[in-house]
Design a protein around this motif. Structure first.
Motif, PDB file in Angstrom:
ATOM      1  N   GLY A  33       0.784  -1.231   0.000  1.00 47.03           N
ATOM      2  CA  GLY A  33       0.000   0.000   0.000  1.00 47.03           C
ATOM      3  C   GLY A  33       0.812   1.274   0.000  1.00 47.03           C
ATOM      4  O   GLY A  33       0.258   2.362   0.206  1.00 47.03           O
ATOM      5  N   THR A  34       2.118   1.169  -0.262  1.00 46.03           N
ATOM      6  CA  THR A  34       2.964   2.355  -0.185  1.00 46.03           C
ATOM      7  C   THR A  34       3.398   2.843  -1.560  1.00 46.03           C
ATOM      8  O   THR A  34       3.477   2.085  -2.521  1.00 46.03           O
ATOM      9  N   ALA A  35       3.707   4.131  -1.614  1.00 43.76           N
ATOM     10  CA  ALA A  35       4.405   4.752  -2.735  1.00 43.76           C
ATOM     11  C   ALA A  35       5.471   5.648  -2.117  1.00 43.76           C
ATOM     12  O   ALA A  35       5.249   6.238  -1.055  1.00 43.76           O
ATOM     13  N   TYR A  36       6.630   5.741  -2.780  1.00 43.46           N
ATOM     14  CA  TYR A  36       7.783   6.384  -2.146  1.00 43.46           C
ATOM     15  C   TYR A  36       8.160   7.680  -2.865  1.00 43.46           C
ATOM     16  O   TYR A  36       8.234   7.729  -4.099  1.00 43.46           O
ATOM     17  N   GLY A  37       8.382   8.719  -2.083  1.00 42.86           N
ATOM     18  CA  GLY A  37       8.866   9.987  -2.609  1.00 42.86           C
ATOM     19  C   GLY A  37      10.353  10.125  -2.375  1.00 42.86           C
ATOM     20  O   GLY A  37      11.123   9.198  -2.601  1.00 42.86           O
ATOM     21  N   LEU A  38      10.776  11.286  -1.874  1.00 45.01           N
ATOM     22  CA  LEU A  38      12.180  11.495  -1.539  1.00 45.01           C
ATOM     23  C   LEU A  38      12.320  11.468  -0.020  1.00 45.01           C
ATOM     24  O   LEU A  38      12.185  12.484   0.666  1.00 45.01           O
ATOM     25  N   GLY A  39      12.493  10.270   0.517  1.00 42.31           N
ATOM     26  CA  GLY A  39      12.631  10.114   1.958  1.00 42.31           C
ATOM     27  C   GLY A  39      11.316  10.070   2.715  1.00 42.31           C
ATOM     28  O   GLY A  39      11.312  10.015   3.940  1.00 42.31           O
ATOM     29  N   VAL A  40      10.202  10.109   2.015  1.00 41.60           N
ATOM     30  CA  VAL A  40       8.873   9.990   2.625  1.00 41.60           C
ATOM     31  C   VAL A  40       8.063   8.990   1.818  1.00 41.60           C
ATOM     32  O   VAL A  40       8.426   8.659   0.687  1.00 41.60           O
ATOM     33  N   CYS A  41       6.958   8.533   2.398  1.00 42.40           N
ATOM     34  CA  CYS A  41       6.102   7.639   1.619  1.00 42.40           C
ATOM     35  C   CYS A  41       4.642   7.848   1.986  1.00 42.40           C
ATOM     36  O   CYS A  41       4.324   8.314   3.094  1.00 42.40           O
ATOM     37  N   SER A  42       3.780   7.528   1.046  1.00 39.12           N
ATOM     38  CA  SER A  42       2.347   7.479   1.319  1.00 39.12           C
ATOM     39  C   SER A  42       1.996   6.034   1.643  1.00 39.12           C
ATOM     40  O   SER A  42       2.602   5.099   1.119  1.00 39.12           O
ATOM     41  N   LEU A  43       1.034   5.864   2.516  1.00 41.41           N
ATOM     42  CA  LEU A  43       0.596   4.542   2.947  1.00 41.41           C
ATOM     43  C   LEU A  43      -0.925   4.496   2.899  1.00 41.41           C
ATOM     44  O   LEU A  43      -1.598   5.234   3.632  1.00 41.41           O
ATOM     45  N   THR A  44      -1.455   3.668   2.023  1.00 42.62           N
ATOM     46  CA  THR A  44      -2.902   3.482   1.951  1.00 42.62           C
ATOM     47  C   THR A  44      -3.272   2.310   2.850  1.00 42.62           C
ATOM     48  O   THR A  44      -2.840   1.170   2.625  1.00 42.62           O
ATOM     49  N   TRP A  76      11.046  -0.332  16.827  1.00 44.55           N
ATOM     50  CA  TRP A  76      10.333  -0.106  15.564  1.00 44.55           C
ATOM     51  C   TRP A  76       9.423   1.098  15.748  1.00 44.55           C
ATOM     52  O   TRP A  76       8.769   1.236  16.794  1.00 44.55           O
ATOM     53  N   SER A  77       9.360   1.951  14.719  1.00 43.03           N
ATOM     54  CA  SER A  77       8.610   3.201  14.836  1.00 43.03           C
ATOM     55  C   SER A  77       7.874   3.526  13.546  1.00 43.03           C
ATOM     56  O   SER A  77       8.326   3.175  12.447  1.00 43.03           O
ATOM     57  N   TYR A  78       6.755   4.218  13.690  1.00 41.47           N
ATOM     58  CA  TYR A  78       5.988   4.772  12.566  1.00 41.47           C
ATOM     59  C   TYR A  78       5.619   6.207  12.932  1.00 41.47           C
ATOM     60  O   TYR A  78       5.195   6.468  14.075  1.00 41.47           O
ATOM     61  N   THR A  79       5.737   7.110  11.955  1.00 40.18           N
ATOM     62  CA  THR A  79       5.140   8.439  12.084  1.00 40.18           C
ATOM     63  C   THR A  79       4.384   8.725  10.801  1.00 40.18           C
ATOM     64  O   THR A  79       4.985   8.807   9.723  1.00 40.18           O
ATOM     65  N   TYR A  80       3.056   8.851  10.899  1.00 41.06           N
ATOM     66  CA  TYR A  80       2.220   9.118   9.735  1.00 41.06           C
ATOM     67  C   TYR A  80       1.108  10.085  10.121  1.00 41.06           C
ATOM     68  O   TYR A  80       0.722  10.174  11.303  1.00 41.06           O
ATOM     69  N   GLY A  81       0.596  10.788   9.103  1.00 42.08           N
ATOM     70  CA  GLY A  81      -0.483  11.726   9.359  1.00 42.08           C
ATOM     71  C   GLY A  81      -1.148  12.176   8.078  1.00 42.08           C
ATOM     72  O   GLY A  81      -0.899  11.642   6.988  1.00 42.08           O
ATOM     73  N   THR A  82      -2.011  13.161   8.191  1.00 45.09           N
ATOM     74  CA  THR A  82      -2.714  13.703   7.050  1.00 45.09           C
ATOM     75  C   THR A  82      -1.760  14.480   6.157  1.00 45.09           C
ATOM     76  O   THR A  82      -0.730  14.986   6.614  1.00 45.09           O
ATOM     77  N   ARG A  83      -2.105  14.600   4.901  1.00 46.22           N
ATOM     78  CA  ARG A  83      -1.222  15.269   3.939  1.00 46.22           C
ATOM     79  C   ARG A  83      -0.991  16.731   4.292  1.00 46.22           C
ATOM     80  O   ARG A  83       0.044  17.299   3.947  1.00 46.22           O
ATOM     81  N   ASP A  84      -1.942  17.348   4.993  1.00 49.41           N
ATOM     82  CA  ASP A  84      -1.753  18.736   5.389  1.00 49.41           C
ATOM     83  C   ASP A  84      -0.977  18.878   6.695  1.00 49.41           C
ATOM     84  O   ASP A  84      -0.713  19.984   7.155  1.00 49.41           O
ATOM     85  N   GLY A  85      -0.583  17.755   7.306  1.00 49.32           N
ATOM     86  CA  GLY A  85       0.223  17.785   8.515  1.00 49.32           C
ATOM     87  C   GLY A  85      -0.500  18.205   9.772  1.00 49.32           C
ATOM     88  O   GLY A  85       0.127  18.364  10.824  1.00 49.32           O
ATOM     89  N   PHE A 110       1.196  -1.511  14.034  1.00 50.84           N
ATOM     90  CA  PHE A 110       1.151  -0.095  13.664  1.00 50.84           C
ATOM     91  C   PHE A 110      -0.001   0.185  12.696  1.00 50.84           C
ATOM     92  O   PHE A 110      -0.665   1.218  12.790  1.00 50.84           O
ATOM     93  N   THR A 111      -0.219  -0.737  11.764  1.00 49.07           N
ATOM     94  CA  THR A 111      -1.317  -0.562  10.812  1.00 49.07           C
ATOM     95  C   THR A 111      -2.651  -0.489  11.541  1.00 49.07           C
ATOM     96  O   THR A 111      -3.509   0.361  11.237  1.00 49.07           O
ATOM     97  N   ASP A 112      -2.837  -1.349  12.530  1.00 48.16           N
ATOM     98  CA  ASP A 112      -4.082  -1.337  13.297  1.00 48.16           C
ATOM     99  C   ASP A 112      -4.218  -0.047  14.106  1.00 48.16           C
ATOM    100  O   ASP A 112      -5.326   0.482  14.262  1.00 48.16           O
ATOM    101  N   GLU A 168      -7.052   5.375  14.427  1.00 55.24           N
ATOM    102  CA  GLU A 168      -7.076   6.843  14.477  1.00 55.24           C
ATOM    103  C   GLU A 168      -7.583   7.475  13.192  1.00 55.24           C
ATOM    104  O   GLU A 168      -8.354   8.446  13.223  1.00 55.24           O
ATOM    105  N   PHE A 169      -7.167   6.958  12.049  1.00 50.68           N
ATOM    106  CA  PHE A 169      -7.458   7.611  10.773  1.00 50.68           C
ATOM    107  C   PHE A 169      -8.528   6.891   9.951  1.00 50.68           C
ATOM    108  O   PHE A 169      -8.817   7.304   8.830  1.00 50.68           O
ATOM    109  N   GLY A 170      -9.076   5.827  10.474  1.00 50.07           N
ATOM    110  CA  GLY A 170     -10.048   5.058   9.722  1.00 50.07           C
ATOM    111  C   GLY A 170     -11.371   5.778   9.535  1.00 50.07           C
ATOM    112  O   GLY A 170     -11.609   6.844  10.127  1.00 50.07           O
ATOM    113  N   PRO A 171     -12.272   5.221   8.750  1.00 53.34           N
ATOM    114  CA  PRO A 171     -13.576   5.842   8.486  1.00 53.34           C
ATOM    115  C   PRO A 171     -14.326   6.127   9.785  1.00 53.34           C
ATOM    116  O   PRO A 171     -14.279   5.352  10.736  1.00 53.34           O
ATOM    117  N   GLY A 172     -14.987   7.285   9.786  1.00 52.36           N
ATOM    118  CA  GLY A 172     -15.760   7.665  10.959  1.00 52.36           C
ATOM    119  C   GLY A 172     -15.018   8.560  11.903  1.00 52.36           C
ATOM    120  O   GLY A 172     -15.590   9.172  12.791  1.00 52.36           O
TER     121      GLY A 172
END
Length: 357
Positions: A277-288, A306-315, A339-341, A346-350
């Motif tokens: 579910g990922t696409a990679y930019g320059l040192g960052v990635c999107s995760l669907t 192990w760590s994850y930091t993710y958020g909305t595109r507007d930060g 981490f996916t769960d 947090e970001f799921g529907p609803g």
């Protein structure tokens, strides 16, 4: 601000997933929330805390890419420069040619250069490594593909990016990260340790590993004190959940890069053989996520952390998660499943009225 769903996943990660301890910190326009489960120290029973510093692994790559893009904005280099221009003679042999690899291809992992982290025997052969020795391990393997024709995650790319920063600036990459990012954003718990700095400065939990052995009863080792030289610009940094949320929030909001470089960073290419579910930019990635929501950020792993930091595109909404172990069980193959769960909680529907992609 959603917290109860996240907290329940954290508790399951300990009760069912068997991790010693896990923490999560969420921030949005309304404030911050911190949650944890388990312990930061299995001997003392001390709980994990908001002040915990931990090794962030490949999230280091986002800091390094940001520095490179800032240098590009200052016209100190171009993303279309060849690696040979800045590191003459370094990328040679086994189908590798620095004249055909660009800076952009290092940062988006389309260089075709083998990742030195996949050569486990070579990484066990010495007590410590110089960056050039890490590059040589990667180059001792044939190129995976012609530069720009495919995608392959490679930490060797970011060791080269670190060397490139030092060549262009004449300063240590750790100092460039500190001056350009850490100090302006006041990231009090964030730094790239020097070669002889094996401890974690400041408050921290213990880091535990089973050396990636699948046996639930495999021996557990404490790797809190760790030689940082095998990781350096590809994965050696230490940070906190609060600092990571602040950094990525600023990055996503466009506060660290001019518009041209911001667009370049977030222009992604499809990944292959990596996180689904990922696409990679320059040192960052999107995760669907499985629920269909797309978040932006980066993840990182190192022995015992192990760590994850993710958020909305507007930060505006950011979530950082860390587990002080590199295993999981109870239906999770590894901490990424946990981490996916957490992200879905947090970001799921609803939980958000708009699409966060």
């Amino acid at each position: 601000m959603t917290t109860s769903k996240v907290q329940r996943v954290l508790e399951r990660a300990v009760d069912e997933g068997g991790v010693p301890g896990i923490l999560a910190e969420f921030r949005d326009g309304e404030g911050r929330w911190f949650g944890s489960a388990g312990v930061g120290d299995t001997e003392t029973g001390r709980e994990r805390s908001p002040q915990d510093r931990f090794r962030i692994g490949s999230i280091t790559k986002t800091f390094v890419a940001t520095v490179v893009l800032q240098l590009a904005a200052e016209h100190e280099l171009s993303l279309d420069d060849t690696v040979e221009k800045w590191l003459p003679g370094v990328v040679r042999g086994n189908g590798h040619d620095g004249c055909r690899v660009t800076v952009r291809q290092l940062l988006d992992n389309t260089s075709g250069i083998f990742s030195y982290t996949e050569d486990y025997a070579a990484l066990q052969a010495r007590d410590s490594y110089t960056p050039l020795q890490l590059v040589q391990i990667g180059l001792s393997h044939p190129a995976a593909f012609e530069p720009g024709t495919d995608w392959g995650y490679s930490s060797t790319n970011y060791i080269l990016a670190g060397l490139l920063v030092e060549r262009v600036t004449g300063r240590a990459v750790a100092d460039e990260i500190a001056e350009r990012i850490v100090h302006p954003l006041r990231l009090a718990g964030t730094y790239l340790p020097c070669a002889d700095d094996q401890a974690i400065r400041g408050p921290h939990s213990r880091h535990y590993t089973k050396l990636y052995l699948p046996d639930p009863d495999a021996e557990i080792y404490d790797t809190t004190e760790l030689d940082p030289t095998p990781y350096w610009a590809a994965g050696g940094m230490i940070s906190t959940a609060e600092d990571l949320n602040h950094f990525f929030g600023a990055l996503l909001q466009g506060r660290l890069l001019p518009e041209i470089q911001q667009k370049a960073m977030f222009a992604t290419v499809p990944t292959k053989g990596w996180i689904p579910g990922t696409a990679y930019g320059l040192g960052v990635c999107s995760l669907t996520l499985p629920c269909g929501t797309t978040v932006w950020g980066m993840g990182g792993a190192v022995l015992g952390s192990w760590s994850y930091t993710y958020g909305t595109r507007d930060g505006r909404r950011m979530l950082t998660i860390n587990t002080n172990a590199d295993w999981a069980q109870g239906g999770w193959d590894d901490p990424i499943g946990i981490f996916t769960d957490v992200l879905e909680a947090e970001f799921g529907p609803g939980d958000s009225p708009e699409d966060v992609a």
